[in-house]
Design a protein around this motif. Structure first.
Motif, PDB file in Angstrom:
ATOM      1  N   VAL A  30     -22.280 -65.603 -46.856  1.00  0.00           N
ATOM      2  CA  VAL A  30     -24.085 -65.429 -46.818  1.00  0.00           C
ATOM      3  C   VAL A  30     -24.297 -65.435 -48.393  1.00  0.00           C
ATOM      4  CG1 VAL A  30     -26.009 -64.341 -45.829  1.00  0.00           C
ATOM      5  CG2 VAL A  30     -23.365 -64.026 -44.783  1.00  0.00           C
ATOM      6  N   PRO A  31     -24.593 -66.657 -48.942  1.00  0.00           N
ATOM      7  CA  PRO A  31     -25.078 -66.567 -50.421  1.00  0.00           C
ATOM      8  C   PRO A  31     -26.189 -66.208 -50.892  1.00  0.00           C
ATOM      9  CG  PRO A  31     -24.359 -69.022 -49.658  1.00  0.00           C
ATOM     10  CD  PRO A  31     -23.755 -68.037 -48.636  1.00  0.00           C
ATOM     11  N   GLU A  32     -27.141 -66.500 -49.756  1.00  0.00           N
ATOM     12  CA  GLU A  32     -28.574 -66.264 -49.984  1.00  0.00           C
ATOM     13  C   GLU A  32     -28.672 -64.987 -50.125  1.00  0.00           C
ATOM     14  OE1 GLU A  32     -27.921 -67.973 -45.661  1.00  0.00           O
ATOM     15  OE2 GLU A  32     -26.777 -68.109 -47.549  1.00  0.00           O
ATOM     16  N   ALA A  33     -27.780 -63.915 -49.478  1.00  0.00           N
ATOM     17  CA  ALA A  33     -28.033 -62.649 -49.644  1.00  0.00           C
ATOM     18  C   ALA A  33     -28.362 -62.297 -51.030  1.00  0.00           C
ATOM     19  CB  ALA A  33     -26.934 -61.900 -48.937  1.00  0.00           C
ATOM     20  N   GLU A  34     -27.676 -63.027 -51.990  1.00  0.00           N
ATOM     21  CA  GLU A  34     -27.807 -62.594 -53.438  1.00  0.00           C
ATOM     22  C   GLU A  34     -29.166 -62.469 -54.055  1.00  0.00           C
ATOM     23  OE1 GLU A  34     -26.052 -63.876 -57.865  1.00  0.00           O
ATOM     24  OE2 GLU A  34     -25.386 -64.795 -56.045  1.00  0.00           O
ATOM     25  N   GLN A  35     -30.092 -63.384 -53.376  1.00  0.00           N
ATOM     26  CA  GLN A  35     -31.637 -63.528 -53.835  1.00  0.00           C
ATOM     27  C   GLN A  35     -32.595 -62.453 -53.163  1.00  0.00           C
ATOM     28  OE1 GLN A  35     -31.792 -65.421 -56.385  1.00  0.00           O
ATOM     29  NE2 GLN A  35     -29.733 -66.131 -56.088  1.00  0.00           N
ATOM     30  N   VAL A  36     -31.799 -61.778 -52.272  1.00  0.00           N
ATOM     31  CA  VAL A  36     -32.757 -60.857 -51.277  1.00  0.00           C
ATOM     32  C   VAL A  36     -32.607 -59.247 -51.790  1.00  0.00           C
ATOM     33  CG1 VAL A  36     -33.431 -60.134 -49.155  1.00  0.00           C
ATOM     34  CG2 VAL A  36     -32.440 -62.303 -49.250  1.00  0.00           C
ATOM     35  N   ASP A  37     -33.993 -58.650 -52.089  1.00  0.00           N
ATOM     36  CA  ASP A  37     -34.050 -57.394 -52.499  1.00  0.00           C
ATOM     37  C   ASP A  37     -34.073 -56.253 -51.630  1.00  0.00           C
ATOM     38  OD1 ASP A  37     -36.488 -57.260 -51.433  1.00  0.00           O
ATOM     39  OD2 ASP A  37     -37.574 -57.707 -53.510  1.00  0.00           O
ATOM     40  N   PHE A  38     -34.244 -56.706 -50.120  1.00  0.00           N
ATOM     41  CA  PHE A  38     -33.902 -55.919 -48.969  1.00  0.00           C
ATOM     42  C   PHE A  38     -35.346 -54.664 -48.966  1.00  0.00           C
ATOM     43  CE2 PHE A  38     -29.849 -57.841 -49.511  1.00  0.00           C
ATOM     44  CZ  PHE A  38     -29.938 -58.700 -48.258  1.00  0.00           C
ATOM     45  N   ASP A  39     -36.007 -54.892 -49.850  1.00  0.00           N
ATOM     46  CA  ASP A  39     -37.066 -53.684 -49.975  1.00  0.00           C
ATOM     47  C   ASP A  39     -38.055 -53.834 -48.666  1.00  0.00           C
ATOM     48  OD1 ASP A  39     -36.130 -52.607 -52.197  1.00  0.00           O
ATOM     49  OD2 ASP A  39     -37.622 -53.771 -53.728  1.00  0.00           O
ATOM     50  N   GLU A  40     -38.240 -54.949 -48.262  1.00  0.00           N
ATOM     51  CA  GLU A  40     -39.242 -55.017 -47.140  1.00  0.00           C
ATOM     52  C   GLU A  40     -38.300 -55.028 -45.744  1.00  0.00           C
ATOM     53  OE1 GLU A  40     -42.442 -55.471 -46.878  1.00  0.00           O
ATOM     54  OE2 GLU A  40     -42.407 -55.312 -49.351  1.00  0.00           O
ATOM     55  N   LEU A  41     -37.439 -55.732 -45.759  1.00  0.00           N
ATOM     56  CA  LEU A  41     -36.501 -55.686 -44.479  1.00  0.00           C
ATOM     57  C   LEU A  41     -35.141 -55.332 -44.897  1.00  0.00           C
ATOM     58  CD1 LEU A  41     -36.435 -56.436 -41.553  1.00  0.00           C
ATOM     59  CD2 LEU A  41     -35.433 -58.759 -42.068  1.00  0.00           C
ATOM     60  N   PRO A  42     -34.528 -54.226 -44.217  1.00  0.00           N
ATOM     61  CA  PRO A  42     -33.232 -53.902 -44.494  1.00  0.00           C
ATOM     62  C   PRO A  42     -32.094 -54.748 -44.371  1.00  0.00           C
ATOM     63  CG  PRO A  42     -34.179 -52.394 -42.599  1.00  0.00           C
ATOM     64  CD  PRO A  42     -35.254 -53.334 -43.233  1.00  0.00           C
ATOM     65  N   PRO A  43     -30.999 -54.693 -44.780  1.00  0.00           N
ATOM     66  CA  PRO A  43     -30.082 -55.586 -44.701  1.00  0.00           C
ATOM     67  C   PRO A  43     -29.528 -55.927 -43.300  1.00  0.00           C
ATOM     68  CG  PRO A  43     -29.088 -53.603 -45.894  1.00  0.00           C
ATOM     69  CD  PRO A  43     -30.410 -53.715 -45.912  1.00  0.00           C
TER      70      PRO A  43
END
Length: 239
Positions: A152-165
């Protein structure tokens, strides 16, 4: 017959007490003022107060004890053992507001421990995330997760502040296999600090791995204070 004025007063008392419980102003175990005190406070009959407390008890927000009074209950969520449950839904089922906070987020090279957690041979780049889920103002669950960035390489660009992982991964990557491990442990110093409980408090830990056609996706360790969570399994006889 209940008059409009009585109905309005009933709703006002109900809303006042409910908001204090949901906000955490009156935490679990807090004794609700006695009926007589509430009747004097709201300038109403004890019958009106009694109806409010009865309604709160039926909703599971308070417990009424003979000769002791009424106390805020400890909310306890349920999740299915055989499903990937959503923590937000668990908390909302308790009629409590949900929020989360990312405590740690770091991309790094995989360590031997990550290989064991992901059941993956060799080193893989991972995203490590620590997240606290809140029910009202109280910590409800500690999430400790590693994500396989090769899968899941795209996870690196997500901060997860809006939606948890957790829900983000479910929406992003179709998983094919999951494994749950459940155990009870005493809270270590880190878990105790994040969950605002005493070190050594009994906790329920759910560890889950998920895989897809790309290989291991993630391993997550969910730690709940033991008195706040119940696991439920429903199944039928095999044919």
């Amino acid at each position: 017959m209940t008059t409009g004025k009585e109905a309005t007063l009933h709703q006002r008392i109900l809303s006042d007490i409910e908001s204090r419980i949901v906000s955490g102003d009156w935490p679990p175990g807090h004794r609700i003022p006695f009926e007589l005190a509430l009747a004097e406070q709201y300038d109403c009959s004890r019958m009106t107060v009694n109806k409010v407390l009865t309604q709160l008890a039926r909703a599971g927000l308070i417990e009424r004890r003979k000769r002791s009074g009424s106390f805020v209950t400890q909310p306890q969520a349920q999740s299915a053992v055989l499903e990937i449950h959503d923590i937000k839904s668990e908390i909302l089922s308790l009629n409590l507001p949900y929020s989360h906070r990312i405590v740690k987020r770091a991309k790094r090279k995989g360590r031997p421990e990550d290989g064991r957690r992901l059941q993956f041979a060799g080193a893989v780049p991972v995203l490590e995330i620590t997240c606290i889920h809140y029910a009202g103002q109280r910590p409800f669950c500690l999430e400790d997760r590693v994500i396989n960035l090769n899968a899941v390489p795209e996870a690196e660009q997500v901060d997860f502040d809006e939606l948890p992982p957790g829900p983000w991964l479910i929406n992003q990557v179709p998983w094919s296999t999951a494994e749950h491990q459940i155990r009870a442990i005493p809270a270590d110093s880190e878990a105790a600090a994040n969950l605002d409980i005493a070190k050594g408090t009994a906790c329920l830990v759910i560890e889950r791995r998920t895989w897809s056609g790309l290989g291991p996706i993630t391993h997550v360790r969910l730690t709940y204070p033991g008195d706040r969570h119940t696991l439920v399994a429903r199944f039928t006889p095999s044919s």
